[in-house]
Design an enzyme around this catalytic site. Structure first.
Site, PDB file in Angstrom:
ATOM      1  N   LYS A 167       0.842  -1.193   0.000  1.00 33.39           N
ATOM      2  CA  LYS A 167       0.000   0.000   0.000  1.00 33.39           C
ATOM      3  C   LYS A 167       0.881   1.248   0.000  1.00 33.39           C
ATOM      4  O   LYS A 167       1.853   1.315   0.757  1.00 33.39           O
ATOM      5  CB  LYS A 167      -0.870   0.035   1.249  1.00 33.39           C
ATOM      6  CG  LYS A 167      -1.813  -1.135   1.357  1.00 33.39           C
ATOM      7  CD  LYS A 167      -2.790  -0.865   2.464  1.00 33.39           C
ATOM      8  CE  LYS A 167      -3.137  -2.140   3.216  1.00 33.39           C
ATOM      9  NZ  LYS A 167      -3.930  -1.876   4.412  1.00 33.39           N
TER      10      LYS A 167
ATOM     11  N   HIS B 286       0.013   6.719   3.069  1.00 37.22           N
ATOM     12  CA  HIS B 286      -0.955   7.797   2.961  1.00 37.22           C
ATOM     13  C   HIS B 286      -0.551   8.899   3.928  1.00 37.22           C
ATOM     14  O   HIS B 286       0.441   8.780   4.658  1.00 37.22           O
ATOM     15  CB  HIS B 286      -2.380   7.305   3.187  1.00 37.22           C
ATOM     16  CG  HIS B 286      -2.594   6.640   4.509  1.00 37.22           C
ATOM     17  ND1 HIS B 286      -2.523   7.330   5.692  1.00 37.22           N
ATOM     18  CD2 HIS B 286      -2.863   5.359   4.838  1.00 37.22           C
ATOM     19  CE1 HIS B 286      -2.748   6.505   6.691  1.00 37.22           C
ATOM     20  NE2 HIS B 286      -2.950   5.302   6.204  1.00 37.22           N
TER      21      HIS B 286
ATOM     22  N   HIS C 120       0.490   8.245   7.422  1.00 40.20           N
ATOM     23  CA  HIS C 120       1.844   7.753   7.684  1.00 40.20           C
ATOM     24  C   HIS C 120       2.846   8.898   7.813  1.00 40.20           C
ATOM     25  O   HIS C 120       3.918   8.726   8.375  1.00 40.20           O
ATOM     26  CB  HIS C 120       2.305   6.789   6.586  1.00 40.20           C
ATOM     27  CG  HIS C 120       1.668   5.440   6.693  1.00 40.20           C
ATOM     28  ND1 HIS C 120       0.748   4.985   5.781  1.00 40.20           N
ATOM     29  CD2 HIS C 120       1.783   4.467   7.625  1.00 40.20           C
ATOM     30  CE1 HIS C 120       0.340   3.782   6.144  1.00 40.20           C
ATOM     31  NE2 HIS C 120       0.948   3.445   7.261  1.00 40.20           N
TER      32      HIS C 120
END
Ligand code: ARG
Length: 469
Positions: free
Chosen positions: A29, A32, A35
């Site tokens: 992933k 985003h 983070h």
């Protein structure tokens, strides 16, 4: 270290070791914007801990294990050749991840297929393990680019998979202490009335996030010899950490009290955007950083048209990325942060660019002065702004200590703004260059001390200070 670089360093924690877990994204992933917080807050606490004399091990608890890797490996075998894994490995990986979840909504039987592949992976199937390893490698290359941009460094990668060989020992330990109970085919530890039980093993035999965190905490204490074990993770995982720490305490580990969840709030976007990777509706960290850099490049080009392309690009990067990081670090971490481009990128308000701008002003004064000013003023200071500036600069050591004690980088970020405000009053109300020699010398000493503290303070927040902008 030079005289300036030693500023603020203390020997409070000699011999003590901190293990701090930060950034820790999930393989396959994209990081985003949430983070960002786990990354910059973690790195800042790490840097500040080092000023207090602690030895720090920065740990990346990479999310590289769990049933989603069975799903992803299944999807890769099924559809992998439809994507450009050779040239766009990470994008392809994320695309099949999103596709799996979309298709599984229509055909729920895919979930079971994915779980089966994960079971094979857990049982040591080498063909699946090879695919899994490729996912991890692809992802780490991707994350590294962002870590470099943000000035983030880990000392160790200990992904969740690292603990596979240690999970059995955790279960045996819990069993021996009589804490492990059966509940509908699963193994759990009951935590009383205030908290739901901590799930240790699912009925299908799979381990869980919490099991791996228990193994990891024991590893950090027993093998990495952590005196303090810190987790920089969103407030949405508070219950998880409460449960893990409680299980450790019930197991008789008196060091459970040295484990701390350093929680932070979420980003709030004006448009009310939600962040979830499952469906691909998510604010990617990379997009945010790129936008910040682009917007800054425009402002810098206006303010300083004489720059070369390379200079402008480098300033736009340092200022744009720094602006986003500074905004993240400026508020009490537990609160939610509002994401407002105008405020973040403003050169005048409570922003990263404003602090960098004050640094540039100091640097330029020193260039004009033409020699290295002294570190400390030698005459009795007469102007009130001079005394005010000295008072603020002298507080730097205490600020670092306070920022560390509360694990609050915002204490340092707010302080830097105060230094700027006070410096700005000093600068506007007093002549500096061209004053009588002893006055000029002592005022330049204040300029130098301000410059050193701004530079160092920003550096602890992992923000660069360009020499001009
Ligand atoms: N991978 C998790 C996430 O992105 C964070 C891991 C935090 N660290 C831990 N030891 N649980 O949400």
């Amino acid at each position: 270290m030079s005289e300036g670089e030693r500023l603020g360093y203390s020997t409070r924690g000699p011999g003590k070791r901190i293990v701090i877990d930060y950034s820790s994204p999930n393989v396959a992933k994209p990081m985003h914007v949430g983070h960002l917080r786990a990354t910059v807050i973690g790195q800042a606490i790490r840097n500040i801990a080092e000023t207090q004399g602690y030895e720090v091990i920065g740990l990346n608890h990479l999310g590289d294990w769990g049933v989603q890797f069975g799903k992803l490996a299944w999807a890769y075998k099924e559809w992998g050749d439809q994507y450009d894994f050779k040239n766009k490995p990470f994008q392809s990986l994320f695309e099949i991840y999103v596709r799996f979840h979309e298709e599984a909504e229509k055909s729920p039987e895919l979930e079971a297929k994915g779980s089966l592949v994960f079971k094979n992976l857990e049982d040591g199937d080498t063909a699946v393990a090879e695919i899994w390893k490729m996912f991890v490698d692809i992802s780490l290359v991707e994350y590294q680019r962002l870590w470099d941009l943000l000035g983030v460094k880990h000392d160790l990668v200990r992904g969740e998979s690292f603990y596979n060989s240690r999970l059995k020992a955790v279960e045996e330990m819990l069993e021996k202490r009589g804490l492990l109970v059966e509940s509908q085919g699963a193994s759990v530890v009951n935590l009383g009335d205030d908290m739901p039980p901590c799930l240790i093993r699912k009925s299908d035999g799979a381990s869980l996030y919490a099991t791996r965190d228990l193994a990891s905490a024991i590893y950090r204490k027993e093998e990495l010899k952590a005196d303090l074990n810190l987790y920089v993770v969103g407030v949405d995982q508070s219950l998880h950490f409460k449960q893990v720490f409680e299980v450790l305490e019930m197991s008789g580990y008196e060091w459970a009290k040295d484990c701390h969840h350093i929680a932070f709030g979420m980003y709030r976007f004006k448009e009310g955007m939600k962040m979830s990777t499952r469906k691909g509706q998510v604010v990617f960290l990379e997009d945010v950083l790129n936008q910040a850099i682009e917007r800054t490049a425009v402002v810098v080009a206006e303010k300083n048209p004489g720059l070369t392309d390379a200079e402008r690009a480098s300033i736009a990067r340092d200022v744009g990325v720094g602006a986003v990081a500074f905004n993240d670090l400026l508020f009490d971490r537990v609160k939610n942060v509002e994401f407002d481009w105008d405020r973040i990128l403003s050169f005048e308000g409570d922003s990263g660019p404003y602090v960098q701008y004050m640094y540039v002003r100091c640097a330029s004064l020193i260039r004009k002065y033409g020699k290295e000013p002294k570190m400390m003023p030698e005459r009795t200071l007469s102007a009130p702004e001079e005394r005010e500036l000295v008072r603020v600069l002298m507080a730097y050591d205490d600020v670092l200590e306070m920022a560390f004690d509360g694990f609050k980088p915002n204490v340092l970020a707010q302080y830097l703004l105060e230094v700027c405000a006070v410096f700005s009053r000093f600068y506007h109300n007093n002549r500096i260059l061209g004053e009588e020699a002893s006055v000029e010398e002592s005022r330049m000493a204040l300029v130098r001390a301000t410059k050193e503290i701004l530079h160092q303070g920003l550096r602890h927040l992992s923000i660069r200070s360009p020499e001009f902008m």
